[in-house]
Design a protein around this motif. Sequence first.
Motif, PDB file in Angstrom:
ATOM      1  N   TYR A 153      -2.077  12.255 -11.359  1.00 45.05           N
ATOM      2  CA  TYR A 153      -1.555  11.045 -11.981  1.00 45.05           C
ATOM      3  C   TYR A 153      -0.209  10.648 -11.370  1.00 45.05           C
ATOM      4  O   TYR A 153       0.121   9.456 -11.267  1.00 45.05           O
ATOM      5  N   ASN A 154       0.581  11.632 -10.967  1.00 45.06           N
ATOM      6  CA  ASN A 154       1.827  11.342 -10.274  1.00 45.06           C
ATOM      7  C   ASN A 154       1.545  10.611  -8.960  1.00 45.06           C
ATOM      8  O   ASN A 154       2.206   9.616  -8.633  1.00 45.06           O
ATOM      9  N   HIS A 155       0.549  11.083  -8.217  1.00 44.78           N
ATOM     10  CA  HIS A 155       0.202  10.435  -6.956  1.00 44.78           C
ATOM     11  C   HIS A 155      -0.329   9.021  -7.192  1.00 44.78           C
ATOM     12  O   HIS A 155      -0.010   8.094  -6.433  1.00 44.78           O
ATOM     13  N   LYS A 156      -1.136   8.863  -8.229  1.00 40.38           N
ATOM     14  CA  LYS A 156      -1.647   7.524  -8.532  1.00 40.38           C
ATOM     15  C   LYS A 156      -0.504   6.564  -8.842  1.00 40.38           C
ATOM     16  O   LYS A 156      -0.505   5.407  -8.406  1.00 40.38           O
ATOM     17  N   MET A 157       0.506   7.054  -9.580  1.00 39.23           N
ATOM     18  CA  MET A 157       1.646   6.202  -9.891  1.00 39.23           C
ATOM     19  C   MET A 157       2.468   5.907  -8.642  1.00 39.23           C
ATOM     20  O   MET A 157       2.991   4.789  -8.487  1.00 39.23           O
ATOM     21  N   ARG A 158       2.596   6.859  -7.736  1.00 34.72           N
ATOM     22  CA  ARG A 158       3.300   6.603  -6.478  1.00 34.72           C
ATOM     23  C   ARG A 158       2.603   5.465  -5.720  1.00 34.72           C
ATOM     24  O   ARG A 158       3.256   4.574  -5.169  1.00 34.72           O
ATOM     25  N   ALA A 159       1.268   5.514  -5.708  1.00 31.48           N
ATOM     26  CA  ALA A 159       0.517   4.440  -5.064  1.00 31.48           C
ATOM     27  C   ALA A 159       0.780   3.110  -5.761  1.00 31.48           C
ATOM     28  O   ALA A 159       0.905   2.061  -5.105  1.00 31.48           O
ATOM     29  N   ASN A 160       0.872   3.121  -7.108  1.00 32.75           N
ATOM     30  CA  ASN A 160       1.182   1.896  -7.840  1.00 32.75           C
ATOM     31  C   ASN A 160       2.519   1.311  -7.397  1.00 32.75           C
ATOM     32  O   ASN A 160       2.662   0.093  -7.233  1.00 32.75           O
ATOM     33  N   VAL A 161       3.515   2.185  -7.239  1.00 34.40           N
ATOM     34  CA  VAL A 161       4.842   1.714  -6.833  1.00 34.40           C
ATOM     35  C   VAL A 161       4.774   1.089  -5.446  1.00 34.40           C
ATOM     36  O   VAL A 161       5.353   0.018  -5.195  1.00 34.40           O
ATOM     37  N   PHE A 162       4.063   1.742  -4.536  1.00 29.69           N
ATOM     38  CA  PHE A 162       3.898   1.168  -3.198  1.00 29.69           C
ATOM     39  C   PHE A 162       3.217  -0.202  -3.284  1.00 29.69           C
ATOM     40  O   PHE A 162       3.630  -1.162  -2.628  1.00 29.69           O
ATOM     41  N   PHE A 163       2.168  -0.284  -4.080  1.00 28.45           N
ATOM     42  CA  PHE A 163       1.423  -1.545  -4.193  1.00 28.45           C
ATOM     43  C   PHE A 163       2.318  -2.655  -4.735  1.00 28.45           C
ATOM     44  O   PHE A 163       2.345  -3.778  -4.199  1.00 28.45           O
ATOM     45  N   ARG A 164       3.034  -2.362  -5.811  1.00 28.49           N
ATOM     46  CA  ARG A 164       3.863  -3.394  -6.442  1.00 28.49           C
ATOM     47  C   ARG A 164       4.993  -3.863  -5.537  1.00 28.49           C
ATOM     48  O   ARG A 164       5.491  -4.980  -5.695  1.00 28.49           O
ATOM     49  N   SER A 165       5.421  -3.002  -4.601  1.00 22.73           N
ATOM     50  CA  SER A 165       6.496  -3.395  -3.689  1.00 22.73           C
ATOM     51  C   SER A 165       5.961  -3.927  -2.361  1.00 22.73           C
ATOM     52  O   SER A 165       6.721  -4.094  -1.409  1.00 22.73           O
ATOM     53  N   GLY A 166       4.632  -4.175  -2.301  1.00 25.08           N
ATOM     54  CA  GLY A 166       4.043  -4.805  -1.137  1.00 25.08           C
ATOM     55  C   GLY A 166       3.742  -3.881   0.022  1.00 25.08           C
ATOM     56  O   GLY A 166       3.405  -4.352   1.113  1.00 25.08           O
ATOM     57  N   ARG A 167       3.808  -2.577  -0.188  1.00 26.82           N
ATOM     58  CA  ARG A 167       3.529  -1.615   0.884  1.00 26.82           C
ATOM     59  C   ARG A 167       2.065  -1.166   0.764  1.00 26.82           C
ATOM     60  O   ARG A 167       1.756  -0.062   0.330  1.00 26.82           O
ATOM     61  N   TYR A 168       1.174  -2.048   1.139  1.00 26.93           N
ATOM     62  CA  TYR A 168      -0.244  -1.873   0.840  1.00 26.93           C
ATOM     63  C   TYR A 168      -0.901  -0.751   1.645  1.00 26.93           C
ATOM     64  O   TYR A 168      -1.806  -0.081   1.133  1.00 26.93           O
ATOM     65  N   ARG A 169      -0.479  -0.532   2.867  1.00 25.93           N
ATOM     66  CA  ARG A 169      -1.066   0.564   3.653  1.00 25.93           C
ATOM     67  C   ARG A 169      -0.700   1.918   3.048  1.00 25.93           C
ATOM     68  O   ARG A 169      -1.549   2.803   2.945  1.00 25.93           O
ATOM     69  N   GLN A 170       0.550   2.069   2.663  1.00 24.63           N
ATOM     70  CA  GLN A 170       0.947   3.312   2.000  1.00 24.63           C
ATOM     71  C   GLN A 170       0.235   3.463   0.666  1.00 24.63           C
ATOM     72  O   GLN A 170      -0.186   4.573   0.302  1.00 24.63           O
ATOM     73  N   ALA A 171       0.101   2.363  -0.061  1.00 26.66           N
ATOM     74  CA  ALA A 171      -0.609   2.414  -1.341  1.00 26.66           C
ATOM     75  C   ALA A 171      -2.047   2.865  -1.134  1.00 26.66           C
ATOM     76  O   ALA A 171      -2.552   3.733  -1.864  1.00 26.66           O
ATOM     77  N   ARG A 172      -2.717   2.290  -0.133  1.00 22.36           N
ATOM     78  CA  ARG A 172      -4.112   2.666   0.126  1.00 22.36           C
ATOM     79  C   ARG A 172      -4.228   4.157   0.397  1.00 22.36           C
ATOM     80  O   ARG A 172      -5.109   4.839  -0.153  1.00 22.36           O
ATOM     81  N   GLU A 173      -3.350   4.706   1.214  1.00 19.96           N
ATOM     82  CA  GLU A 173      -3.423   6.128   1.569  1.00 19.96           C
ATOM     83  C   GLU A 173      -3.241   7.016   0.344  1.00 19.96           C
ATOM     84  O   GLU A 173      -3.961   8.017   0.175  1.00 19.96           O
ATOM     85  N   VAL A 174      -2.296   6.665  -0.519  1.00 21.73           N
ATOM     86  CA  VAL A 174      -2.032   7.520  -1.679  1.00 21.73           C
ATOM     87  C   VAL A 174      -3.095   7.328  -2.757  1.00 21.73           C
ATOM     88  O   VAL A 174      -3.458   8.279  -3.456  1.00 21.73           O
ATOM     89  N   TYR A 175      -3.630   6.110  -2.906  1.00 17.53           N
ATOM     90  CA  TYR A 175      -4.758   5.924  -3.828  1.00 17.53           C
ATOM     91  C   TYR A 175      -5.953   6.774  -3.378  1.00 17.53           C
ATOM     92  O   TYR A 175      -6.658   7.365  -4.210  1.00 17.53           O
ATOM     93  N   GLU A 176      -6.212   6.812  -2.087  1.00 19.26           N
ATOM     94  CA  GLU A 176      -7.321   7.626  -1.571  1.00 19.26           C
ATOM     95  C   GLU A 176      -7.089   9.100  -1.897  1.00 19.26           C
ATOM     96  O   GLU A 176      -8.019   9.819  -2.291  1.00 19.26           O
TER      97      GLU A 176
END
Length: 366
Positions: A249-272
């Motif tokens: 869940y910590n990793h999922k939230m990290r991906a959320n933070v990346f997504f909300r700040s427009g860092r979509y490639r990083q978000a994709r990697e951490v969501y995966e």
Amino acid sequence: MYTKAFAPEYQGALTALSVNSSLADVLAKGTEQLRAAERSGSAGDVARAGLAVAEANRRLGRIREADRAWKASYRSARTATDESAMAWALWSGGTLARQRGRLPLARRLLSHAAELGDRGGDVLARGYSLAGMAETGRIEGDYASVHRLHEQLLAEARERGEARHTVWALEGIAQMHRNTGSYDTALAMFEEAAGIARGADDQRGLAWALRGIADVLSVRGEAPERALELLSEGEAICRRMKLTSALAYNHKMRANVFFRSGRYRQAREVYEQALAEFEGMNEPRGAALSRLGLLKSLARLGRCPAQTAADLHRLRRTLGGTGLRHTRDMVDKALAELPGTPEPVTASAAPEERYERADATSGAGR
């Protein structure tokens, strides 16, 4: 004034274990004590050692082992006619059922556990079981019916000075405020929970509170780097204690933070990464949320909108009978935000919300 946090689920010869003990250590010592109790022939000792084994396995994501352990603990407690131990075993079973997405079963087990805890005079078993019922309702999105129970349990925990349960209740109420847009109230409650957890040395509660603070900062569009720092602090706790589910869940939230700040490639990697972790421990809610985030990230990276819409409709259908209403609403919101994508012809309407009928042989209680 709050007492130092302790783990009431570590019982009998295992009471010396800290709430912050590594789960690997808990499992090793619990298994050792369980074998000793089996040799001694004490059903009560077997039940209490088995509870620690069940909880360590559950939190490590070892679902099958946890399922066997809580049921064995319940059978031993019943043999010993120990209502308190029966309540704790059912609490463990109900918590596992919720983790697996079997929410109707979780409610039944936790309800029975609360009754047994009350009959057996175990205030904590009753309180933890009622808390599990409240959390189940919150996960379903049924805030109206469980908010009052959360508040009741918070008041009881504060009166007892029981830090760990106070932290849990604060975090649960804060999450409901966050989900309904009351961000200032949510942030204040998450910060209070973090302060109590630090003072009581409740590292697990602190990790969840840090995640909540990071979430609110991020969703308000504030201080993404600060949010990532808080998540890094929480991740270190999760890794040290081997909190498998909390780490995912910590990793999922990290991906959320990346997504909300427009860092979509990083978000994709951490969501995966989070999706793989949730699927590995058979946790459907976390997997659904991670998959949703992944699909939204791929859409922002230029994936075909029609393909994304088809996958979102497929995800919505899988959520149809789970009772995860809040998660399903999030999928609906993502679909509404996706431009020019009518529902595919192949996608059937989502089934009416229905509740799974659990096998009567799967055990009674959380």
